[in-house]
Design an enzyme around this catalytic site. Structure first.
Site, short mmCIF file in Angstrom:
data_model
loop_
_atom_site.label_atom_id
_atom_site.label_comp_id
_atom_site.label_asym_id
_atom_site.label_seq_id
_atom_site.Cartn_x
_atom_site.Cartn_y
_atom_site.Cartn_z
N LEU A 1 -0.15 4.08 1.28
CA LEU A 1 -0.60 4.82 2.46
C LEU A 1 -1.04 6.26 2.15
CD1 LEU A 1 2.00 3.59 5.16
CD2 LEU A 1 -0.29 2.72 4.69
N TYR B 1 -13.94 7.45 -13.03
CA TYR B 1 -13.77 6.37 -12.05
C TYR B 1 -14.27 5.05 -12.64
CZ TYR B 1 -14.82 3.45 -8.03
OH TYR B 1 -14.91 2.39 -7.16
N ARG C 1 -29.96 2.98 -3.07
CA ARG C 1 -28.69 2.30 -3.21
C ARG C 1 -28.75 0.92 -2.55
NH1 ARG C 1 -28.28 5.51 -6.42
NH2 ARG C 1 -26.66 7.05 -6.85
N ASP D 1 0.86 -1.19 0.00
CA ASP D 1 0.00 0.00 0.00
C ASP D 1 0.90 1.24 0.00
OD1 ASP D 1 -3.22 0.30 1.21
OD2 ASP D 1 -1.97 2.10 1.02
N ASN E 1 -3.36 6.01 -12.09
CA ASN E 1 -3.38 5.05 -10.97
C ASN E 1 -4.13 3.76 -11.34
OD1 ASN E 1 -2.89 5.09 -7.77
ND2 ASN E 1 -4.72 3.93 -8.25
#
Ligand code: UFG
Length: 354
Positions: A33, A141, A219, A31, A92
């Protein structure tokens, strides 16, 4: 199994690490972080601090820890941020993800489970949404998650990967050890609980004129514990069969409106939780509800903790136990006390984001 959890210090990653360790697997956490927390990694697994785009470092860790399978939870995941900075998301989630795939190929690791999202569907044409339904993301996204699924598909076809993509709907709840601590926080349930603690004065309800019974969005919430179990089952399922990419939706198949969530939170917390109606938030589909039949049938997955009351109760308990969220200084102390030399951390921390 020896499993590398990339993004294992984040909300979904850290709770999954708990499930995998409890099931007897050997886990390494990787990770950077930036949004994850050192303190979210339970005692036991080695934490390697590194960037997802650093193919060489990843390959080294895969070889060194003799990893059999990878759980990839390391994506950027905020819709609004992705609209403001699509480059960050492509760098990313797509370029970083491909570096992970190439590192796996280099190290001869071909078993992969990926945290994907309902955002790949965009505005669904029907609910509940099934895996074969049209994917047409309406933000970077969702688009970058879908692009990475495409890369996984071709690594399966060309390099023999056995891969599973799990498309989550709205994740909620907490374990004893881990819960939601984002900065900034944008998700409904933690924001509602902020109001319950007095940290926020009121919850903003985005849109009251949707074509739903009470006019607010609906949702499908799934408990983070149930997701952890789905990851475990999916990792096990990559152990056999022909190279392929399989896709599964994960939701509880029950939809709750924003107003119903606020009302349920009032009951669970016993606090008043004032709410104010605002105009719609850009990019919110009116109703997102999953059909998880395929995951139930093929993976043997059963969500056991995903009642709204249980998710709110667990999230509330975690919030009361961690009023300021994670304290990473405590985790650093713990590591120092256990004699961890931090060598990998030092090396990785100096590697630039690719
Ligand atoms: N909402 C409010 N007030 C708030 C925050 C949220 O009314 O302060 C509403 C939103 O408008 C939405 C619902 O609560 O209707 C849920 O919003 P969240 O931000 O909690 O979650 P999203 O549904 O936007 O996001 C989830 C996942 C994403 C995924 C997306 C798919 O967290 O990863 O669903 O559309 F991409």
């Amino acid at each position: 199994m020896r499993i590398l959890v990339v993004g294992g210090a984040g909300y979904v990653g850290s709770t999954s690490v708990e499930t995998l360790v409890r099931a007897g697997h050997h886990v390494t956490v990787y990770d950077n972080l930036t949004t994850g927390h050192r303190a979210a990694v339970i005692e036991g697994p080695r934490l390697v601090v590194g960037q997802i785009g650093d193919r060489g470092h990843l390959e080294h860790v895969l070889r060194e820890d003799r990893i059999d399978a990878v759980l990839h939870c390391a994506a950027k995941s905020l819709v609004a941020e992705s609209m403001a900075d699509p480059g960050l998301y492509y760098r990313n989630n797509v370029a970083g993800g491909v570096a992970l795939l190439e590192a796996m190929k280099g190290a001869g690791v071909t078993r992969l489970v990926f945290s994907s999202t309902a955002a790949v569907y965009g505005e669904p044409r029907r609910v509940p949404i099934a895996e074969a339904d049209r994917t047409d993301p309406i933000n970077p996204y969702g688009a970058t998650k879908l692009a990475f699924e495409g890369a996984m598909r071709w690594f399966a076809a060309s390099h023999g990967f056995r891969a599973i993509s799990l498309r989550y709907f709205n994740v909620a709840g907490a374990t004893e050890a881990n819960g939601e601590d984002h900065d900034p926080e944008t998700h409904l349930i933690p924001l509602v609980l902020n109001v319950a603690t007095g940290e926020g004065s009121h919850i903003q309800i985005f849109g009251q004129d949707y074509p739903t019974p009470d006019g607010t969005c609906i949702r499908d919430f799934v408990h983070v514990r149930d997701l952890g179990n789905a990851h475990l089952l999916a990792l096990e399922a990559t152990g056999e069969g022909d190279p392929s990419l399989e896709v599964y939706n994960l939701g509880s198949a029950a939809g709750f409106s924003v107003r119903e969530v606020v009302e349920a939170a009032r009951k669970v917390t016993g606090r008043s939780i004032p709410a104010r109606a605002l105009k719609r938030r850009v990019g919110d589909p009116p109703v997102l509800v999953a059909s998880s039949r395929r995951a139930r049938r093929e993976l043997g997955w059963t969500p056991r903790h995903s009642s709204l009351e249980q998710m709110l109760t667990d999230a509330w308990r975690w919030r009361l136990a961690h009023p300021r969220g994670y304290d990473d200084r405590v985790a650093e102390e713990r590591e120092r006390a256990s004699g961890s030399d931090g060598h990998e951390r030092g090396v990785a921390a100096s590697v630039a984001v690719s």
